[in-house]
Design a protein around this motif. Structure first.
Motif, PDB file in Angstrom:
ATOM      1  N   ASN A 168       0.842  -1.208   0.000  1.00 25.18           N
ATOM      2  CA  ASN A 168       0.000   0.000   0.000  1.00 25.18           C
ATOM      3  C   ASN A 168       0.873   1.251   0.000  1.00 25.18           C
ATOM      4  O   ASN A 168       2.043   1.220   0.410  1.00 25.18           O
ATOM      5  N   PRO A 169       0.338   2.385  -0.469  1.00 22.25           N
ATOM      6  CA  PRO A 169       1.134   3.614  -0.642  1.00 22.25           C
ATOM      7  C   PRO A 169       1.836   4.100   0.615  1.00 22.25           C
ATOM      8  O   PRO A 169       2.962   4.589   0.559  1.00 22.25           O
ATOM      9  N   VAL A 170       1.159   3.969   1.787  1.00 20.23           N
ATOM     10  CA  VAL A 170       1.769   4.462   3.025  1.00 20.23           C
ATOM     11  C   VAL A 170       3.031   3.664   3.356  1.00 20.23           C
ATOM     12  O   VAL A 170       4.102   4.220   3.630  1.00 20.23           O
ATOM     13  N   ASP A 171       2.903   2.326   3.309  1.00 23.80           N
ATOM     14  CA  ASP A 171       4.068   1.482   3.595  1.00 23.80           C
ATOM     15  C   ASP A 171       5.128   1.589   2.499  1.00 23.80           C
ATOM     16  O   ASP A 171       6.328   1.459   2.761  1.00 23.80           O
ATOM     17  N   THR A 172       4.680   1.832   1.261  1.00 20.58           N
ATOM     18  CA  THR A 172       5.643   2.021   0.175  1.00 20.58           C
ATOM     19  C   THR A 172       6.536   3.222   0.449  1.00 20.58           C
ATOM     20  O   THR A 172       7.753   3.184   0.216  1.00 20.58           O
ATOM     21  N   ALA A 173       5.936   4.296   0.956  1.00 25.77           N
ATOM     22  CA  ALA A 173       6.715   5.492   1.276  1.00 25.77           C
ATOM     23  C   ALA A 173       7.724   5.195   2.392  1.00 25.77           C
ATOM     24  O   ALA A 173       8.886   5.623   2.342  1.00 25.77           O
ATOM     25  N   LYS A 174       7.260   4.459   3.441  1.00 24.50           N
ATOM     26  CA  LYS A 174       8.171   4.107   4.540  1.00 24.50           C
ATOM     27  C   LYS A 174       9.332   3.247   4.032  1.00 24.50           C
ATOM     28  O   LYS A 174      10.501   3.456   4.381  1.00 24.50           O
ATOM     29  N   LEU A 175       8.952   2.263   3.210  1.00 25.62           N
ATOM     30  CA  LEU A 175       9.989   1.365   2.688  1.00 25.62           C
ATOM     31  C   LEU A 175      10.969   2.115   1.774  1.00 25.62           C
ATOM     32  O   LEU A 175      12.165   1.818   1.753  1.00 25.62           O
ATOM     33  N   ALA A 176      10.466   3.067   1.017  1.00 26.80           N
ATOM     34  CA  ALA A 176      11.345   3.838   0.130  1.00 26.80           C
ATOM     35  C   ALA A 176      12.404   4.579   0.937  1.00 26.80           C
ATOM     36  O   ALA A 176      13.580   4.654   0.547  1.00 26.80           O
ATOM     37  N   VAL A 177      11.976   5.132   2.095  1.00 28.01           N
ATOM     38  CA  VAL A 177      12.934   5.831   2.953  1.00 28.01           C
ATOM     39  C   VAL A 177      13.970   4.863   3.503  1.00 28.01           C
ATOM     40  O   VAL A 177      15.184   5.128   3.488  1.00 28.01           O
ATOM     41  N   LEU A 178      13.487   3.711   4.011  1.00 27.54           N
ATOM     42  CA  LEU A 178      14.411   2.725   4.605  1.00 27.54           C
ATOM     43  C   LEU A 178      15.359   2.144   3.554  1.00 27.54           C
ATOM     44  O   LEU A 178      16.569   2.013   3.789  1.00 27.54           O
ATOM     45  N   PHE A 179      14.801   1.797   2.385  1.00 26.69           N
ATOM     46  CA  PHE A 179      15.655   1.251   1.326  1.00 26.69           C
ATOM     47  C   PHE A 179      16.624   2.313   0.804  1.00 26.69           C
ATOM     48  O   PHE A 179      17.782   2.010   0.477  1.00 26.69           O
ATOM     49  N   GLY A 180      16.176   3.552   0.747  1.00 23.21           N
ATOM     50  CA  GLY A 180      17.068   4.634   0.332  1.00 23.21           C
ATOM     51  C   GLY A 180      18.227   4.795   1.300  1.00 23.21           C
ATOM     52  O   GLY A 180      19.388   4.967   0.884  1.00 23.21           O
ATOM     53  N   ALA A 181      17.906   4.727   2.595  1.00 29.71           N
ATOM     54  CA  ALA A 181      18.962   4.812   3.609  1.00 29.71           C
ATOM     55  C   ALA A 181      19.918   3.633   3.497  1.00 29.71           C
ATOM     56  O   ALA A 181      21.142   3.771   3.637  1.00 29.71           O
ATOM     57  N   MET A 182      19.356   2.442   3.219  1.00 30.65           N
ATOM     58  CA  MET A 182      20.193   1.249   3.100  1.00 30.65           C
ATOM     59  C   MET A 182      21.128   1.352   1.887  1.00 30.65           C
ATOM     60  O   MET A 182      22.327   1.033   1.979  1.00 30.65           O
ATOM     61  N   ILE A 183      20.595   1.827   0.751  1.00 32.85           N
ATOM     62  CA  ILE A 183      21.419   1.978  -0.446  1.00 32.85           C
ATOM     63  C   ILE A 183      22.504   3.019  -0.220  1.00 32.85           C
ATOM     64  O   ILE A 183      23.665   2.839  -0.620  1.00 32.85           O
ATOM     65  N   ALA A 184      22.143   4.116   0.441  1.00 31.32           N
ATOM     66  CA  ALA A 184      23.131   5.164   0.726  1.00 31.32           C
ATOM     67  C   ALA A 184      24.227   4.644   1.651  1.00 31.32           C
ATOM     68  O   ALA A 184      25.423   4.918   1.451  1.00 31.32           O
ATOM     69  N   LEU A 185      23.817   3.882   2.670  1.00 29.88           N
ATOM     70  CA  LEU A 185      24.792   3.334   3.610  1.00 29.88           C
ATOM     71  C   LEU A 185      25.721   2.334   2.918  1.00 29.88           C
ATOM     72  O   LEU A 185      26.945   2.349   3.111  1.00 29.88           O
ATOM     73  N   ALA A 186      25.124   1.458   2.075  1.00 33.13           N
ATOM     74  CA  ALA A 186      25.945   0.491   1.334  1.00 33.13           C
ATOM     75  C   ALA A 186      26.895   1.213   0.374  1.00 33.13           C
ATOM     76  O   ALA A 186      28.063   0.831   0.221  1.00 33.13           O
ATOM     77  N   GLY A 187      26.410   2.285  -0.264  1.00 31.69           N
ATOM     78  CA  GLY A 187      27.271   3.051  -1.166  1.00 31.69           C
ATOM     79  C   GLY A 187      28.420   3.717  -0.434  1.00 31.69           C
ATOM     80  O   GLY A 187      29.566   3.726  -0.912  1.00 31.69           O
TER      81      GLY A 187
END
Length: 428
Positions: free
Chosen positions: A53-72
């Protein structure tokens, strides 16, 4: 083999070298794993809007974005020159990734429960993948990996306990986590032990190689060694060299009077002293022949004025006669012959190889030695003409040298005693 103590090398310097070598070899795999992890996280980010759902998608986008940034950032840190010496970077980065992973899994599991999906085959994002990587990247540092596992468990429990309502689910989760942690610990230890064993073997082989190389360079000039390795012939011509031949006076009588051990001790004292003088004056030791010492100035070892270097070397060797007599316990002396001219040098044969010199100049130096006064020097006219310091040498006189004819000779030291020249079998 290097000695190990409590899972580490006993020598701190060897342990530090092992850690540096191991981390350097693992570096490409660290970067590949980081890139793969970023790609997996990106794939989840692309799929989530289709299933969540859109609400959880937004939360996941933030978490995955943080994870990608941290891995980078983690991958970027591996290109820093100080990365190898700082395993704490791996520790912190992987702990941060597993923290984000725990929160992502909670959201995804809730979504699956809301969708009433069966959970038999669903693992969402498996945290064991991160644990496995931590086991590899922290190999060689078991305490650091155990601390990482402990903090990983703490993050896991802190994430799950507030939302876990069934004891059975909690127990199964703990069993799953514990079994995975034990397997990862076994992987960490196995990689550490195999790496240590391989490193110790490599260190032993390298030490043996260095010893062998040192022996080779002790027998042959570096330039000759390189040519032999390339399969080339070693043959050189030197237009202006000075050959020094030193012989011990009274050695035959001494050999009859003293024990073999004492005789070797006397020779060792003589040759070691001559070696030290050769290194001091830039003179190259060629070889020893019985109780005689053959050296050359202006050959493989660079020398400004070969005649001056040869004379200075000879005087330094003669200065040690008193110490040589103390070792021998009786009167022994040295005679020195020096001749300057062209020589040929090279390596012949395939076994017991040595760099040797040949030619009339070598033969002449050996003949001149026989005319020298005890504890004195005899030089040829060619050496005298090349030398700058001639004050110590008396007037020239002619000597009849075997195979050479009448030769102009200069002496320095006590007045020479006329004698019948002995046969020198090794001279051509």
């Amino acid at each position: 083999m290097q000695v190990m103590s409590h899972g580490q090398f006993a020598d701190p310097a060897v342990e530090a070298r092992f850690q540096e070598t191991a981390r350097t070899l693992r570096l490409p795999f660290v970067r590949i794993y980081g890139v793969l992890f970023m790609l997996v996280a990106l794939a989840y980010t692309i799929v989530n809007p289709l299933l969540v759902n859109p609400v959880d998608t937004a939360k996941l986008a933030v978490l995955f974005g943080a994870m990608i940034a941290l891995a980078g950032a983690y991958i970027a840190s591996t290109f820093w020159s100080g990365y190898i010496a700082r395993p704490g970077l791996d520790f912190a980065a992987l702990l941060g990734i597993v923290f984000l992973l725990g929160h992502i899994n909670l959201i995804l599991f809730d979504e699956l429960i809301d969708m009433q999906e069966e959970m038999h085959a669903v693992g969402v994002m498996n945290r064991l993948g991160v644990s496995a990587f931590a086991a590899v990247v922290l190999a060689g540092r078991p305490r650091l990996f155990l601390l990482w596992l402990g903090l990983d468990l703490f993050v896991f429990l802190a994430t799950v306990l507030p939302v876990q309502s069934h004891d059975a689910g909690m127990w199964y989760a703990l069993l799953s986590y514990s079994s995975g942690a034990v397997i990862m610990l076994a992987i960490n230890v196995a990689i550490d032990r195999s790496s240590c064993g391989a490193f110790a073997l490599a260190e032993a082989l390298e030490a043996e190689r260095r010893k062998n190389e040192e022996l080779v360079y002790n027998m042959l000039p570096p330039a000759a060694v390189e040519r032999i390795r390339d399969g080339r012939m070693v043959a050189d011509a030197y237009a202006d060299a000075s050959v020094i031949f030193i012989d011990m006076v009274g050695f035959t009588k001494l050999a009859k009077r003293v024990s073999p051990g004492h005789l070797v001790e006397v020779l060792n004292a003589f040759f070691n002293h001559a070696d030290a003088c050769a290194a001091k004056h830039g003179v190259e030791k060629v070889k020893t022949i019985g109780d005689a010492y053959l050296a050359i100035a202006g050959g493989n070892v660079t020398s400004g004025n070969s005649a001056d270097s040869a004379i200075a070397f000879a005087r330094d060797v003669l200065a040690g006669v008193a110490e040589l007599q103390a070792v021998a316990g009786t009167d022994v002396g040295l005679r020195v012959g020096i001749h300057s001219g062209p020589v040929v040098g090279g390596v012949i044969g395939a076994t017991r190889m040595a760099y040797d010199y040949w030619g009339e100049t070598v033969n002449m130096a050996a003949r001149l030695e026989g005319t020298a006064p005890v504890n004195g020097i005899a030089i040829s006219e060619s050496t005298w003409l090349r030398a700058k310091d001639r004050a110590a040498f008396g007037p020239p006189h002619n000597e009849m040298l075997k195979g050479m004819g009448e030769t102009c000779v200069y002496h320095a030291g006590p007045a020479p005693e006329r004698q019948t020249l002995p046969e020198i079998s090794w001279v051509a």
